[in-house]
Design an enzyme around this catalytic site. Structure first.
Site, PDB file in Angstrom:
ATOM      1  N   HIS A  15     -43.422  79.857 -16.938  1.00 59.63           N
ATOM      2  CA  HIS A  15     -44.106  80.001 -15.653  1.00 59.63           C
ATOM      3  C   HIS A  15     -45.567  79.638 -15.821  1.00 59.63           C
ATOM      4  O   HIS A  15     -46.033  79.349 -16.919  1.00 59.63           O
ATOM      5  CB  HIS A  15     -43.953  81.439 -15.102  1.00 59.63           C
ATOM      6  CG  HIS A  15     -44.793  82.474 -15.782  1.00 59.63           C
ATOM      7  ND1 HIS A  15     -45.087  83.701 -15.224  1.00 59.63           N
ATOM      8  CD2 HIS A  15     -45.414  82.488 -16.982  1.00 59.63           C
ATOM      9  CE1 HIS A  15     -45.836  84.411 -16.047  1.00 59.63           C
ATOM     10  NE2 HIS A  15     -46.047  83.705 -17.115  1.00 59.63           N
ATOM     11  N   CYS A  34     -53.080  81.906 -18.613  1.00 59.11           N
ATOM     12  CA  CYS A  34     -51.817  81.964 -17.851  1.00 59.11           C
ATOM     13  C   CYS A  34     -51.784  80.930 -16.728  1.00 59.11           C
ATOM     14  O   CYS A  34     -50.722  80.664 -16.164  1.00 59.11           O
ATOM     15  CB  CYS A  34     -51.603  83.355 -17.269  1.00 59.11           C
ATOM     16  SG  CYS A  34     -51.238  84.559 -18.540  1.00 59.11           S
ATOM     17  N   HIS A  40     -46.262  77.941 -19.741  1.00 60.67           N
ATOM     18  CA  HIS A  40     -46.075  78.660 -21.006  1.00 60.67           C
ATOM     19  C   HIS A  40     -44.856  79.549 -20.814  1.00 60.67           C
ATOM     20  O   HIS A  40     -44.427  79.779 -19.682  1.00 60.67           O
ATOM     21  CB  HIS A  40     -47.313  79.482 -21.379  1.00 60.67           C
ATOM     22  CG  HIS A  40     -47.599  80.582 -20.401  1.00 60.67           C
ATOM     23  ND1 HIS A  40     -48.280  80.376 -19.227  1.00 60.67           N
ATOM     24  CD2 HIS A  40     -47.245  81.893 -20.398  1.00 60.67           C
ATOM     25  CE1 HIS A  40     -48.355  81.507 -18.552  1.00 60.67           C
ATOM     26  NE2 HIS A  40     -47.728  82.452 -19.232  1.00 60.67           N
ATOM     27  N   HIS A  42     -42.175  83.003 -21.938  1.00 60.12           N
ATOM     28  CA  HIS A  42     -42.066  84.380 -22.422  1.00 60.12           C
ATOM     29  C   HIS A  42     -40.617  84.683 -22.778  1.00 60.12           C
ATOM     30  O   HIS A  42     -39.695  84.145 -22.166  1.00 60.12           O
ATOM     31  CB  HIS A  42     -42.500  85.381 -21.347  1.00 60.12           C
ATOM     32  CG  HIS A  42     -43.940  85.298 -20.989  1.00 60.12           C
ATOM     33  ND1 HIS A  42     -44.941  85.799 -21.791  1.00 60.12           N
ATOM     34  CD2 HIS A  42     -44.563  84.761 -19.917  1.00 60.12           C
ATOM     35  CE1 HIS A  42     -46.106  85.581 -21.224  1.00 60.12           C
ATOM     36  NE2 HIS A  42     -45.911  84.945 -20.080  1.00 60.12           N
ATOM     37  N   ASP A  80     -32.689  82.330 -16.880  1.00 58.60           N
ATOM     38  CA  ASP A  80     -32.728  82.038 -18.318  1.00 58.60           C
ATOM     39  C   ASP A  80     -32.917  80.549 -18.579  1.00 58.60           C
ATOM     40  O   ASP A  80     -32.193  79.715 -18.013  1.00 58.60           O
ATOM     41  CB  ASP A  80     -31.441  82.537 -18.979  1.00 58.60           C
ATOM     42  CG  ASP A  80     -31.523  82.477 -20.494  1.00 58.60           C
ATOM     43  OD1 ASP A  80     -32.623  82.708 -21.044  1.00 58.60           O
ATOM     44  OD2 ASP A  80     -30.484  82.205 -21.131  1.00 58.60           O
ATOM     45  N   HIS A  81     -33.893  80.241 -19.427  1.00 64.08           N
ATOM     46  CA  HIS A  81     -34.244  78.851 -19.760  1.00 64.08           C
ATOM     47  C   HIS A  81     -34.652  78.041 -18.524  1.00 64.08           C
ATOM     48  O   HIS A  81     -34.450  76.835 -18.465  1.00 64.08           O
ATOM     49  CB  HIS A  81     -33.101  78.150 -20.519  1.00 64.08           C
ATOM     50  CG  HIS A  81     -32.967  78.632 -21.929  1.00 64.08           C
ATOM     51  ND1 HIS A  81     -32.448  79.858 -22.252  1.00 64.08           N
ATOM     52  CD2 HIS A  81     -33.324  78.063 -23.101  1.00 64.08           C
ATOM     53  CE1 HIS A  81     -32.464  80.006 -23.557  1.00 64.08           C
ATOM     54  NE2 HIS A  81     -33.001  78.937 -24.107  1.00 64.08           N
ATOM     55  N   GLU A 129     -42.677  91.469 -20.200  1.00 60.51           N
ATOM     56  CA  GLU A 129     -43.081  90.064 -20.341  1.00 60.51           C
ATOM     57  C   GLU A 129     -43.416  89.783 -21.802  1.00 60.51           C
ATOM     58  O   GLU A 129     -43.135  88.700 -22.324  1.00 60.51           O
ATOM     59  CB  GLU A 129     -44.280  89.787 -19.451  1.00 60.51           C
ATOM     60  CG  GLU A 129     -44.681  88.340 -19.392  1.00 60.51           C
ATOM     61  CD  GLU A 129     -45.785  88.101 -18.382  1.00 60.51           C
ATOM     62  OE1 GLU A 129     -45.474  87.979 -17.178  1.00 60.51           O
ATOM     63  OE2 GLU A 129     -46.956  88.049 -18.782  1.00 60.51           O
TER      64      GLU A 129
HETATM   65 NI    NI Z   1     -47.263  84.346 -18.654  1.00 66.49          NI
END
Ligand code: NI
Length: 139
Positions: A15, A34, A40, A42, A80-81, A129
């Site tokens: 995200h 961010c 990036h 998580h 997911d992914h 996160e």
């Molecule tokens: Ni983040």
């Protein structure tokens, strides 16, 4: 006596935190790294807790296998992914923060819990996160 029953699921997602109505400078100032344009990721941990009275026939508040299947089908399979900003239908047009994501997960799961549990209702959605940064929504 009511009992809290929890299931933990895992997903990876990308995200960025970016408010399109702000300048790039303001986004960088507020969101720091961010807001990185090229995303990036998580490793998220999602903990869903159901509260209820154990069913005398099973001793269960909720069958955890059914809860796991529900969370996977309705939430983790969809994120997911994936890129939370671009790929996830229920995050379209929303800020991709953990607070907002957990809120949307609550809205999806809350009406589904009674489908798989006679007495249970959604008590909390906790979303990690990072191991140190997490949010929680309580009923
Ligand atoms: Ni983040």
């Amino acid at each position: 006596m009511e009992v809290l029953v929890s299931r933990k699921e895992h997903f990876n997602a990308a995200h960025k935190l970016y408010n399109p109505t702000w300048s790039d400078e303001k986004n960088k100032e507020v969101f720091g790294p961010c807001a990185n344009e090229n995303w990036h990721g998580h490793n998220f941990e999602l903990i869903v807790t159901v509260i209820g009275t154990p069913d005398p026939e099973t001793g269960f508040v909720i069958d955890l296998k059914k809860l796991s299947t529900l969370i996977r089908a309705e939430v983790t399979d969809k994120v997911d992914h994936k890129n939370l900003n671009l790929d996830v239908d229920f995050m379209q047009g929303k800020m991709a923060s953990s607070e907002v994501l957990a809120t949307e997960i609550w809205k999806i799961l809350e009406p589904q819990i009674p489908v798989v549990s006679k007495t249970g209702r959604l008590h909390s959605v906790k979303l990690y996160e990072t191991p140190r940064n997490f949010v929680e929504i309580l009923a």
